[in-house]
Scaffold this motif. Structure first.
Motif, PDB file in Angstrom:
ATOM      1  N   UNK A   3      36.372   4.193  -8.857  1.00  0.00           N
ATOM      2  CA  UNK A   3      36.674   4.703  -7.520  1.00  0.00           C
ATOM      3  C   UNK A   3      37.901   5.598  -7.616  1.00  0.00           C
ATOM      4  N   UNK A   4      37.799   6.815  -7.079  1.00  0.00           N
ATOM      5  CA  UNK A   4      38.912   7.759  -7.135  1.00  0.00           C
ATOM      6  C   UNK A   4      39.310   8.166  -5.728  1.00  0.00           C
ATOM      7  N   UNK A   5      40.566   7.915  -5.386  1.00  0.00           N
ATOM      8  CA  UNK A   5      41.090   8.213  -4.054  1.00  0.00           C
ATOM      9  C   UNK A   5      41.874   9.518  -4.091  1.00  0.00           C
ATOM     10  N   UNK A   6      41.299  10.578  -3.521  1.00  0.00           N
ATOM     11  CA  UNK A   6      41.934  11.897  -3.431  1.00  0.00           C
ATOM     12  C   UNK A   6      42.464  12.385  -4.787  1.00  0.00           C
ATOM     13  N   UNK A   7      41.621  12.460  -5.824  1.00  0.00           N
ATOM     14  CA  UNK A   7      42.112  12.838  -7.149  1.00  0.00           C
ATOM     15  C   UNK A   7      42.531  14.294  -7.280  1.00  0.00           C
ATOM     16  N   UNK A   8      42.072  15.169  -6.361  1.00  0.00           N
ATOM     17  CA  UNK A   8      42.419  16.589  -6.487  1.00  0.00           C
ATOM     18  C   UNK A   8      43.416  17.047  -5.427  1.00  0.00           C
ATOM     19  N   UNK A   9      43.972  16.105  -4.676  1.00  0.00           N
ATOM     20  CA  UNK A   9      44.945  16.479  -3.645  1.00  0.00           C
ATOM     21  C   UNK A   9      46.180  17.104  -4.286  1.00  0.00           C
ATOM     22  N   UNK A  10      46.634  18.211  -3.736  1.00  0.00           N
ATOM     23  CA  UNK A  10      47.875  18.882  -4.140  1.00  0.00           C
ATOM     24  C   UNK A  10      47.859  19.399  -5.573  1.00  0.00           C
ATOM     25  N   UNK A  11      46.668  19.692  -6.108  1.00  0.00           N
ATOM     26  CA  UNK A  11      46.577  20.240  -7.454  1.00  0.00           C
ATOM     27  C   UNK A  11      46.291  21.739  -7.401  1.00  0.00           C
ATOM     28  N   UNK A  12      46.734  22.459  -8.444  1.00  0.00           N
ATOM     29  CA  UNK A  12      46.409  23.869  -8.568  1.00  0.00           C
ATOM     30  C   UNK A  12      44.923  24.008  -8.904  1.00  0.00           C
ATOM     31  N   UNK A  13      44.385  25.212  -8.705  1.00  0.00           N
ATOM     32  CA  UNK A  13      42.949  25.442  -8.884  1.00  0.00           C
ATOM     33  C   UNK A  13      42.472  25.041 -10.272  1.00  0.00           C
ATOM     34  N   UNK A  14      43.189  25.456 -11.313  1.00  0.00           N
ATOM     35  CA  UNK A  14      42.783  25.137 -12.680  1.00  0.00           C
ATOM     36  C   UNK A  14      42.819  23.628 -12.920  1.00  0.00           C
ATOM     37  N   UNK A  15      43.807  22.954 -12.329  1.00  0.00           N
ATOM     38  CA  UNK A  15      43.927  21.507 -12.498  1.00  0.00           C
ATOM     39  C   UNK A  15      42.805  20.785 -11.766  1.00  0.00           C
ATOM     40  N   UNK A  16      42.395  21.307 -10.612  1.00  0.00           N
ATOM     41  CA  UNK A  16      41.286  20.716  -9.873  1.00  0.00           C
ATOM     42  C   UNK A  16      40.024  20.745 -10.719  1.00  0.00           C
ATOM     43  N   UNK A  17      39.739  21.878 -11.335  1.00  0.00           N
ATOM     44  CA  UNK A  17      38.535  22.005 -12.154  1.00  0.00           C
ATOM     45  C   UNK A  17      38.570  21.042 -13.331  1.00  0.00           C
ATOM     46  N   UNK A  18      39.754  20.837 -13.919  1.00  0.00           N
ATOM     47  CA  UNK A  18      39.870  19.902 -15.040  1.00  0.00           C
ATOM     48  C   UNK A  18      39.542  18.478 -14.606  1.00  0.00           C
ATOM     49  N   UNK A  19      40.014  18.091 -13.434  1.00  0.00           N
ATOM     50  CA  UNK A  19      39.735  16.743 -12.925  1.00  0.00           C
ATOM     51  C   UNK A  19      38.252  16.600 -12.579  1.00  0.00           C
TER      52      UNK A  19
END
Length: 265
Positions: free
Chosen positions: A172-188
């Motif tokens: 279960x992942x709670x808001x794993x891409x909140x407040x991340x840069x675009x490149x970091x979002x794609x990595x997650x």
């Protein structure tokens, strides 16, 4: 219809009340092996409470949980972990002053004994940490780096990697891409794809609706503590999801577009 035996998770009739507030009201949730389910809703919809019930952090007043067809009863996160259910919280629960390897193995560090005294086996810990990260496609240049020196995306990856290292059946992942840069979002998001491809069932809680359409197979929408809709991701769109989340027809304010009478943003 899909046979019940194929479900990794089946939650039925989950209810939870805090004083006069009904946080969950007869909520159900199903999840198949390797499926990524987007769990969405406005603040206070009950999605975090439901996920905490599944992760053992909240005990429901009513309802049943089955994991791989077997009834379970969780009274703590340790109970859920024993059933191979892991949760990555929004605050990540990392130790900033501890290095990457130390965070990955926190509480289960490899040790060897000297005259009967357990000694931390740092070499083995860092070797295993590197293999673990490489296996998940996580790029961290040095496992000796302290977590406080990492970017937001790297910190999120470490938290997910630690949970994945427990060999979960459900993550279960709670808001794993909140407040991340675009490149970091794609990595997650790629990390979510990697984990689910291994057969791990993933529940993704997010307000970034665009992420749902990149990694999810299905979404479940909650509103005021209840299920209001489920959709296969290929059969819906962001506009419909927004309408379901806010509980009424949503009309966005934009240049040259008026708001529907009686609606407010």
């Amino acid at each position: 219809m899909t046979n019940a035996d194929t479900y990794r998770v089946r939650m039925t009739g989950i209810s939870k009340r805090y004083g006069t507030m009904q946080s969950l009201d007869n909520v159900s949730l199903t999840l198949k092996p390797g499926e990524v389910l987007g769990l969405v809703g406005d603040n206070g919809a009950g999605k975090s409470t439901l996920s905490k019930v599944l992760s053992g952090a909240v005990i429901p007043d009513l309802g049943t949980i089955e994991i791989d067809g077997k009834p379970v009863s969780f009274t703590s996160p340790a109970d859920a972990r024993a059933a191979h259910v892991e949760m990555v919280y929004q605050d990540l629960s990392l130790c900033d002053t501890v290095d990457v390897a130390g965070n990955l193995f926190l509480g289960r560090e490899p040790k060897w004994k000297l005259a009967g005294i357990p000694i931390l086996d740092k070499k083995t810990m860092h070797e295993r940490a590197r293999h673990m990260l490489e296996g998940l496609g996580i790029v961290i240049p040095d496992t000796h780096l302290k977590v406080e020196n990492l970017s937001g995306g790297q910190r999120q990856s470490i938290a997910i990697g630690r949970a994945a290292s427990f060999n979960p059946s459900v993550l279960i992942m709670d808001e794993p891409t909140a407040a991340l840069a675009v490149a970091e979002v794609e990595a997650v998001l790629e990390l979510i794809r990697t984990v689910s491809a291994r057969g791990v069932s993933v529940i993704l809680i997010t307000h970034r609706l665009q992420d749902l359409f990149l990694v999810c197979d299905r979404i479940q929408v909650m509103y005021e503590g209840q299920n209001v809709a489920e959709r296969c991701i290929a059969e819906t769109n962001i506009e419909e999801v927004v309408n379901l989340i806010v509980g009424r027809k949503f009309s966005a304010r934009s240049a040259g577009q008026s708001i529907e009478r009686g609606a407010s943003i």
